[in-house]
Design a protein around this motif. Structure first.
Motif, PDB file in Angstrom:
ATOM      1  N   THR A  52       0.885  -1.203  -0.202  1.00 33.89           N
ATOM      2  CA  THR A  52       0.057  -0.058   0.019  1.00 33.89           C
ATOM      3  C   THR A  52       0.811   1.170  -0.052  1.00 33.89           C
ATOM      4  OG1 THR A  52      -0.271   0.080   2.423  1.00 33.89           O
ATOM      5  CG2 THR A  52      -1.831  -1.092   1.287  1.00 33.89           C
ATOM      6  N   ASP A  53       0.217   2.418  -0.457  1.00 36.69           N
ATOM      7  CA  ASP A  53       1.164   3.579  -0.625  1.00 36.69           C
ATOM      8  C   ASP A  53       1.601   4.116   0.642  1.00 36.69           C
ATOM      9  OD1 ASP A  53       1.966   6.219  -1.622  1.00 36.69           O
ATOM     10  OD2 ASP A  53       1.218   5.672  -3.637  1.00 36.69           O
ATOM     11  N   PRO A  54       2.832   4.436   1.042  1.00 32.71           N
ATOM     12  CA  PRO A  54       3.366   4.965   1.860  1.00 32.71           C
ATOM     13  C   PRO A  54       2.972   6.671   1.978  1.00 32.71           C
ATOM     14  CG  PRO A  54       5.199   4.869   0.708  1.00 32.71           C
ATOM     15  CD  PRO A  54       3.997   3.992  -0.121  1.00 32.71           C
ATOM     16  N   TYR A  55       2.838   7.205   0.887  1.00 31.92           N
ATOM     17  CA  TYR A  55       2.469   8.516   0.926  1.00 31.92           C
ATOM     18  C   TYR A  55       0.881   8.625   0.582  1.00 31.92           C
ATOM     19  CZ  TYR A  55       7.239   9.771   1.036  1.00 31.92           C
ATOM     20  OH  TYR A  55       8.522   9.899   1.478  1.00 31.92           O
ATOM     21  N   LYS A  86       2.250   6.990  -5.614  1.00 32.34           N
ATOM     22  CA  LYS A  86       1.766   7.582  -6.818  1.00 32.34           C
ATOM     23  C   LYS A  86       1.424   9.010  -5.895  1.00 32.34           C
ATOM     24  CE  LYS A  86      -1.293   3.967  -8.734  1.00 32.34           C
ATOM     25  NZ  LYS A  86      -1.092   3.117  -7.786  1.00 32.34           N
ATOM     26  N   GLY A  87       1.948   9.322  -4.680  1.00 30.62           N
ATOM     27  CA  GLY A  87       1.610  10.393  -3.776  1.00 30.62           C
ATOM     28  C   GLY A  87       2.489  11.619  -3.989  1.00 30.62           C
ATOM     29  N   MET A  88       1.852  12.870  -3.849  1.00 25.43           N
ATOM     30  CA  MET A  88       2.667  13.824  -4.056  1.00 25.43           C
ATOM     31  C   MET A  88       3.551  14.289  -2.938  1.00 25.43           C
ATOM     32  SD  MET A  88      -0.282  16.738  -4.331  1.00 25.43           S
ATOM     33  CE  MET A  88      -1.248  17.213  -3.021  1.00 25.43           C
ATOM     34  N   LEU A  89       3.112  13.580  -1.697  1.00 17.55           N
ATOM     35  CA  LEU A  89       3.549  14.065  -0.363  1.00 17.55           C
ATOM     36  C   LEU A  89       4.870  13.625  -0.321  1.00 17.55           C
ATOM     37  CD1 LEU A  89       0.977  12.862   2.230  1.00 17.55           C
ATOM     38  CD2 LEU A  89       1.650  15.162   1.910  1.00 17.55           C
ATOM     39  N   ILE A  90       5.638  12.776  -1.083  1.00 18.92           N
ATOM     40  CA  ILE A  90       6.952  12.364  -1.173  1.00 18.92           C
ATOM     41  C   ILE A  90       7.770  13.629  -1.432  1.00 18.92           C
ATOM     42  CG2 ILE A  90       6.972  12.027  -3.601  1.00 18.92           C
ATOM     43  CD1 ILE A  90       8.845   9.917  -3.180  1.00 18.92           C
ATOM     44  N   GLU A  91       7.139  14.756  -2.197  1.00 20.07           N
ATOM     45  CA  GLU A  91       7.991  16.056  -2.258  1.00 20.07           C
ATOM     46  C   GLU A  91       8.430  16.457  -0.935  1.00 20.07           C
ATOM     47  OE1 GLU A  91       6.020  17.632  -6.380  1.00 20.07           O
ATOM     48  OE2 GLU A  91       5.054  18.378  -4.614  1.00 20.07           O
ATOM     49  N   PRO A 106      -3.141  11.911  -7.009  1.00 15.00           N
ATOM     50  CA  PRO A 106      -2.867  12.988  -7.570  1.00 15.00           C
ATOM     51  C   PRO A 106      -3.258  12.775  -9.058  1.00 15.00           C
ATOM     52  CG  PRO A 106      -1.453  12.752  -6.194  1.00 15.00           C
ATOM     53  CD  PRO A 106      -2.087  11.435  -5.929  1.00 15.00           C
ATOM     54  N   SER A 107      -3.505  13.812  -9.719  1.00 19.20           N
ATOM     55  CA  SER A 107      -3.750  13.797 -11.217  1.00 19.20           C
ATOM     56  C   SER A 107      -2.497  13.221 -11.960  1.00 19.20           C
ATOM     57  CB  SER A 107      -4.226  15.159 -11.796  1.00 19.20           C
ATOM     58  OG  SER A 107      -3.251  16.015 -11.602  1.00 19.20           O
ATOM     59  N   PRO A 108      -2.608  12.843 -13.140  1.00 12.72           N
ATOM     60  CA  PRO A 108      -1.414  12.370 -14.037  1.00 12.72           C
ATOM     61  C   PRO A 108      -0.572  13.740 -14.146  1.00 12.72           C
ATOM     62  CG  PRO A 108      -3.387  11.644 -14.887  1.00 12.72           C
ATOM     63  CD  PRO A 108      -3.941  12.352 -13.930  1.00 12.72           C
ATOM     64  N   ALA A 109      -1.023  14.786 -14.357  1.00 15.00           N
ATOM     65  CA  ALA A 109      -0.069  15.784 -14.571  1.00 15.00           C
ATOM     66  C   ALA A 109       0.613  16.346 -13.238  1.00 15.00           C
ATOM     67  CB  ALA A 109      -0.838  17.394 -15.040  1.00 15.00           C
ATOM     68  N   ARG A 110       0.034  16.197 -12.018  1.00 16.26           N
ATOM     69  CA  ARG A 110       0.614  16.340 -10.973  1.00 16.26           C
ATOM     70  C   ARG A 110       1.648  15.235 -10.677  1.00 16.26           C
ATOM     71  NH1 ARG A 110       3.085  17.887  -7.495  1.00 16.26           N
ATOM     72  NH2 ARG A 110       2.650  18.908  -5.567  1.00 16.26           N
ATOM     73  N   ARG A 111       1.315  14.061 -10.940  1.00 17.23           N
ATOM     74  CA  ARG A 111       2.486  12.866 -10.513  1.00 17.23           C
ATOM     75  C   ARG A 111       3.507  13.255 -11.448  1.00 17.23           C
ATOM     76  NH1 ARG A 111      -1.147   7.958 -11.210  1.00 17.23           N
ATOM     77  NH2 ARG A 111      -2.829   9.238 -11.543  1.00 17.23           N
ATOM     78  N   THR A 167     -10.203   9.300 -16.625  1.00 15.26           N
ATOM     79  CA  THR A 167      -9.770   8.004 -16.445  1.00 15.26           C
ATOM     80  C   THR A 167      -9.500   7.740 -15.176  1.00 15.26           C
ATOM     81  OG1 THR A 167      -9.773   7.626 -18.994  1.00 15.26           O
ATOM     82  CG2 THR A 167      -8.963   5.883 -17.498  1.00 15.26           C
ATOM     83  N   ALA A 168      -8.199   8.470 -14.960  1.00  6.99           N
ATOM     84  CA  ALA A 168      -7.660   8.422 -13.552  1.00  6.99           C
ATOM     85  C   ALA A 168      -8.361   8.685 -12.556  1.00  6.99           C
ATOM     86  CB  ALA A 168      -6.274   9.409 -13.647  1.00  6.99           C
TER      87      ALA A 168
END
Length: 370
Positions: A147-150, A179-184, A221-226, A212-213
């Protein structure tokens, strides 16, 4: 009210939750896990009242782990040691192969997986003890493979950040998938680790189409945000591998080349591909989702899925479960390889270092006398 049905075979159709209650969630139902002797069925009791449905809220409970490092001997994954700070995932990806794990907890792989989460706040301290144990031999620890850590609750819980602080203090290698933006937020820890050859990041991009996403991965987060996350990680010197995973036949497979091109332009150095797999309870959840969200192509998608997996919704055999089999699987692999060569994307990132590992304060648990 609820009634109990003792025989799972009595319930071919799973009770669907009204859309207003599950807004922002992917699963349409909350079926009992395969280990439960009863199913919960909603029936009208004549006391229905006209009122707004209560949306499903995320609930988080805590677990106190005795150990956090787990091992596997699977020949078709690139790691043998992993760690998970959370059970369940609020991202709610409908295709997530980790959903059946919730059945082991007596919870549903459906909406429970997205809304009833388990955090492990003591995980960093436990990890520190395991790394400091006499005789510990460092191997790359994979985080985010289940599962995603972010996922969103990490913003407040900060378990992943504290895990990185422990790993950084030990100069221990780690491979992160997200897939998470929190990694930033954690670039300040990741960039120095990357400079020492201690970290890789795998970033999953399944589609470039935001609609679709949103349907398939409602709280990601959206594809563009990723892609922006990828660009920022790469800009900080952190090696990033884009994961085109999973490829959903007849829904996202046409985007393979476009995803790879966008990722390469954003700074990815390597790429990987995994075809859709639907183990255990994931298959009926995915079929229901398709029928609701993409009824015009549901039959075509599932026919392709079965073609990839030897006529079944899922083939668990090692060596085939993530690549598929048959002519269509070979075509996917050929397209992927051709695009990677054209874009300069390697199959894998350089190996991480284990020779820098150290136990802060000295060897083992022996304290210094001076």
């Amino acid at each position: 009210m609820f009634v109990l049905c003792s025989n799972h075979a009595d319930m071919e159709e799973t009770e669907r939750i009204e859309p207003a209650r599950r807004r922002g969630r992917a699963a349409a139902s909350n079926p009992s896990g395969r280990f439960e002797p009863y199913r919960h069925v909603i029936v009208a009791d004549g006391w229905d009242r006209e009122e707004e449905p209560t949306p499903l809220r995320t609930e988080v409970t805590e677990e106190r782990p005795r150990r956090v490092l787990t091992t596997n001997d699977s020949p078709d994954v690139g790691f043998d040691v992993s760690l998970n700070p959370y059970r369940g995932c609020e991202h709610g990806c409908i295709y997530c192969f980790a959903r059946p794990g919730h059945a082991w907890l007596g919870l549903s792989p459906g909406l429970d997986f997205e809304t009833r989460l388990i955090a492990r706040p003591q995980a960093p301290e436990v990890l520190g003890r395991e790394l400091a144990a006499r005789g510990y031999v460092p191997r790359v620890i994979a985080i985010g493979t289940y599962t995603d850590p972010y996922q969103p609750i990490e913003r407040d819980r900060r378990i992943m950040r504290r895990l990185l602080e422990v790993l950084s203090a030990h100069d221990h290698p780690v491979a992160i998938t997200t897939k998470g933006m929190l990694i930033e937020r954690d670039i300040d820890l990741l960039a120095p680790m990357a400079a020492k050859g201690l970290v890789h990041v795998g970033l999953s991009v399944t589609t470039l189409d935001p609609a679709t996403a949103r349907a398939m991965e409602p709280r990601v987060p959206s594809p563009a945000r990723r892609l922006l996350v990828l660009r920022r990680l790469a800009g900080a010197g952190i090696p990033v591998r884009v994961m085109v995973a999973p490829v959903v036949p007849a829904l996202t497979d046409h985007e393979i080349e476009a995803i790879l091109a966008a990722a390469a332009e954003s700074g990815a150095k390597a790429a990987g591909l995994i075809v859709l797999r639907l183990p255990a309870e994931v298959a009926p959840l995915f079929r229901d989702w398709l029928a609701e969200r993409f009824p015009d192509r549901a039959a075509r998608v599932m026919n392709r899925v079965r073609e990839l997996h030897g006529g079944r919704d899922y083939d668990p055999a090692w060596g085939r479960r993530m690549t598929g089999q048959g002519e269509w699987a070979r075509l996917l692999a050929a397209r992927f390889d051709l695009a990677c060569r054209r874009l300069g994307l390697a199959r894998a990132l350089p190996p991480l270092r284990t020779d820098l590992f150290r136990v802060p304060g000295g060897s083992g648990s022996q304290l210094s006398l001076f």
